[in-house]
Design a protein around this motif. Structure first.
Motif, short mmCIF file in Angstrom:
data_model
loop_
_atom_site.label_atom_id
_atom_site.label_comp_id
_atom_site.label_asym_id
_atom_site.label_seq_id
_atom_site.Cartn_x
_atom_site.Cartn_y
_atom_site.Cartn_z
N GLU A 130 -2.61 2.97 -23.39
CA GLU A 130 -1.40 3.71 -23.01
C GLU A 130 -1.68 5.21 -22.90
OE1 GLU A 130 0.99 2.44 -21.78
OE2 GLU A 130 1.78 0.70 -22.81
N LEU A 131 -2.65 5.70 -23.68
CA LEU A 131 -3.02 7.12 -23.62
C LEU A 131 -3.91 7.43 -22.44
CD1 LEU A 131 -3.70 7.86 -27.40
CD2 LEU A 131 -1.84 8.80 -26.03
N GLY A 132 -4.41 6.40 -21.78
CA GLY A 132 -5.31 6.59 -20.64
C GLY A 132 -4.58 7.06 -19.40
N THR A 133 -5.34 7.28 -18.33
CA THR A 133 -4.78 7.83 -17.08
C THR A 133 -3.76 6.90 -16.44
OG1 THR A 133 -6.67 6.91 -15.89
CG2 THR A 133 -6.80 9.23 -16.56
N ARG A 134 -3.89 5.59 -16.67
CA ARG A 134 -2.97 4.64 -16.05
C ARG A 134 -1.89 4.14 -17.00
NH1 ARG A 134 -6.98 0.84 -12.31
NH2 ARG A 134 -7.87 2.57 -11.07
N GLY A 135 -1.89 4.66 -18.22
CA GLY A 135 -0.92 4.20 -19.20
C GLY A 135 0.34 5.04 -19.24
N GLN A 136 1.17 4.74 -20.24
CA GLN A 136 2.42 5.47 -20.46
C GLN A 136 2.40 5.99 -21.90
OE1 GLN A 136 5.01 2.11 -19.26
NE2 GLN A 136 5.80 3.48 -17.66
N PRO A 137 1.99 7.24 -22.10
CA PRO A 137 1.84 7.80 -23.46
C PRO A 137 3.11 7.75 -24.30
CG PRO A 137 0.80 9.23 -21.84
CD PRO A 137 1.56 8.20 -21.06
#
Length: 577
Positions: free
Chosen positions: A536-543
């Motif tokens: 989720e913290l990655g470029t494609r996730g939702q932080p």
């Protein structure tokens, strides 16, 4: 080229010596200035000139000026300005001139030069810059107005300002803004003369043969401008704008009366006239003795609003049109929104507003936006019958409007009344399929809470088969959410196979469902939760989902797993994992 640059750098030496001598700059700083100036000069001597180089040069010199100003304040030294600041200002003006000669069409460059002249008090140069700019850009009326205003305000020359406005009118004979500002300028000039005469009389000055012209002081030149403007430009809105300008000055009563008479005699077929005349009733003076109490003030406001209403009614008798009703309704709505603690005044305002809405609707002259206001008032009053009646009337009048149908459906859902199933069907038949997505969303929301699972699923399946791609894609996503919520993972997987082709959002939702399924089977593994959070913290996730995942992990993990998870999560948050 090197000789030219060397000459320009040498021209700086006197001012740089003064800067060092008086203690504003150190020897090291002066050397740095020479080095930087030499580099900038080289850029300005290239065969192919770049506008950004000129801007950088100018900005650098302005920064030097600002630094000198701050250091003067710091050491409290206020001498030798002609030897220090004056050459820098002259140099900046010279670079601006070269830039504007090269890029004549760049209005922003001209305006930057003007702003510099105003800030650094080079007023003599200001008029020259304006003259050059309007010679290149005579087609831009705003620049003529700026030049005239500058002559009036910065150079204190009414004659030059008048000359510029007259020239502007040759290029823009029907420009409303030019006439408005010319009219204002003549009134300002008259006011200035009146103040000068008053000051001379107070000081008992002997003016010799000089006399203040009564005609000029009464604004006769402004009246001439007004007559010329109204000959070339028609329309109540423009004439009212001139009246509003005249009203700023306390010596223009006669001129105001003339303009008002023209408005009332020539523009009664324009709703703007009636709107203006009605609103003027709010500004008329009242009896002072009534204003001492809240009730007295409310009574006074009620009487003013009643007078406004009478003017609108008179307007409707001669001009029974949709724009006239719009002006009246807008006024009533504006007054209805004003806060008051006097219930009687509140009731009068609401009664008047609803009456105008009803009459406009009966005449098929009520604008679509007003139906929303009307429904909100009825809803606040708890009039469910009225809401249903007006909502139905709105969709009959604007049968193809998505926003009107959506409003009606939302209101009835809120009241939980009416045959909504039939209404949704009717709405989808009336509006264009390409615009039907808001209605589909509402129907899914209503069906999920009010119908059986079988009926909701049938609705979602119909939506998935829609010929409109936007509707079909969103209904697939809704179907997946609903399947997961009602039937769990297996139902969601089944929906996955029935809902091709997929959208990116659909895939994202399905991946999230798959991950949650994995987490349910491997609950004691804190590393899996941390992996999910990392995703989720990655470029494609939702932080924004990380907080929710953290608390779910804390709730489901047990024993040592909790401690290990908290420890690793802290390391992850601080960037050590």
């Amino acid at each position: 080229m090197a000789e030219v640059i060397q000459l320009r750098v040498e021209e700086r030496i006197p001012e740089l010596e003064q800067l060092e001598r008086v203690g504003l700059f150190t020897s090291k700083e002066v050397k740095s200035l020479i080095k930087r100036a030499t580099a900038l000069e080289y850029k300005l001597q290239r065969l192919i000139l770049n506008k950004e180089d000129f801007i950088a040069y100018i900005q650098y010199e302005i920064n030097v000026l600002e630094l000198v100003k701050k250091r003067r304040e710091h050491i409290k030294y206020n001498f030798k300005r002609e030897e220090i600041e004056f050459p820098i200002v002259q140099r900046i003006n010279g670079v601006f001139k070269r830039a504007t000669n090269k890029w004549k069409s760049d209005v922003q460059l001209w305006l930057s030069h003007i702003a510099f002249c105003k800030k650094w008090a080079t007023k003599t140069h200001l008029s020259k810059v304006f003259s050059a700019m309007i010679a290149i850009h005579p087609d831009k009326s705003g620049l003529w107005i700026m030049a005239a205003k500058s002559e009036l305000e910065d150079m204190n020359s009414s004659e030059s300002a008048r000359h510029l406005f007259l020239r502007a009118l040759r290029f823009h004979p029907e420009d409303k803004k030019v006439f408005q500002e010319y009219f204002r300028m003549e009134l300002l000039h008259a006011e200035k003369l009146r103040k000068q005469k008053s000051m001379a009389e107070e000081a008992e000055m002997d003016l010799g043969e000089y006399e203040f012209s009564p005609e000029l002081m009464s604004g006769k030149l402004a009246e001439i401008v007004y007559k010329e403007a109204t000959e070339k430009i028609q329309g109540a809105e423009f004439i009212i704008s001139l009246l509003n300008i005249a009203a700023i000055f306390d010596f223009t009563k006669e001129l105001q009366d003339t303009i008002l008479t023209d408005i009332q005699s020539k523009y009664t077929e324009d709703c703007v006239t009636w709107d203006f005349l009605a609103r003027r009733e709010l500004e008329k003076p009242s009896a002072g003795e009534e204003l001492s109490t809240a009730k007295g003030r409310a009574s006074d406001i009620a009487r003013r609003e009643e007078r406004c209403s009478l003017v609108y009614e008179e307007g409707l008798q001669s001009l029974n049109t949709e724009p006239m009703f719009t002006c009246y309704a807008a006024f009533c709505l504006e007054r209805h929104r004003r806060k008051t603690n006097v219930q009687e005044l509140k009731d009068k305002r609401e009664q008047r507003l609803q009456g105008v809405f009803q009459r406009a609707h009966d005449s098929s002259m009520l604008k679509e936006a007003f139906y929303k206001n009307w429904l909100q008032i009825l809803l606040a009053a708890g009039d469910a019958e009225g809401v249903a009646r007006v909502a139905m009337a709105a969709t009959l009048r604007y049968s193809q409007s998505v926003s009107t149908w959506t409003l009606r459906l939302q209101m009835l859902m809120q009241l939980d009344s009416g045959d909504l199933k039939t209404l949704f069907k009717e709405a989808l038949e009336c509006i264009s399929p390409k615009e039907s997505l808001p209605v589909w969303r509402l129907q899914v929301q209503w069906s999920t809470g009010s119908q059986s699972p079988e009926e909701t699923e049938a609705l979602l399946k119909r939506g998935v088969l829609s010929a409109v791609p936007a509707v079909a894609m969103e209904m697939k996503e809704c179907y997946l959410d609903w399947s997961s919520a009602t039937g769990g993972y297996k139902k969601a997987r089944k929906t996955l196979h029935e809902s091709r082709p997929f959208s990116k959002t659909f895939f994202t939702k399905m991946i999230q469902i798959e991950l949650e399924q994995c987490l349910q089977h491997v609950l004691p593994a804190p590393d899996l939760w941390l992996g999910y959070i990392k995703e989720e913290l990655g470029t494609r996730g939702q932080p924004e989902n990380c907080g929710m995942l953290y608390w779910r992990a804390m709730k489901l993990l047990e024993g040592e797993s909790v401690e290990r998870f908290v420890s690793n999560y802290t390391l992850l948050q601080t960037g050590h994992l």
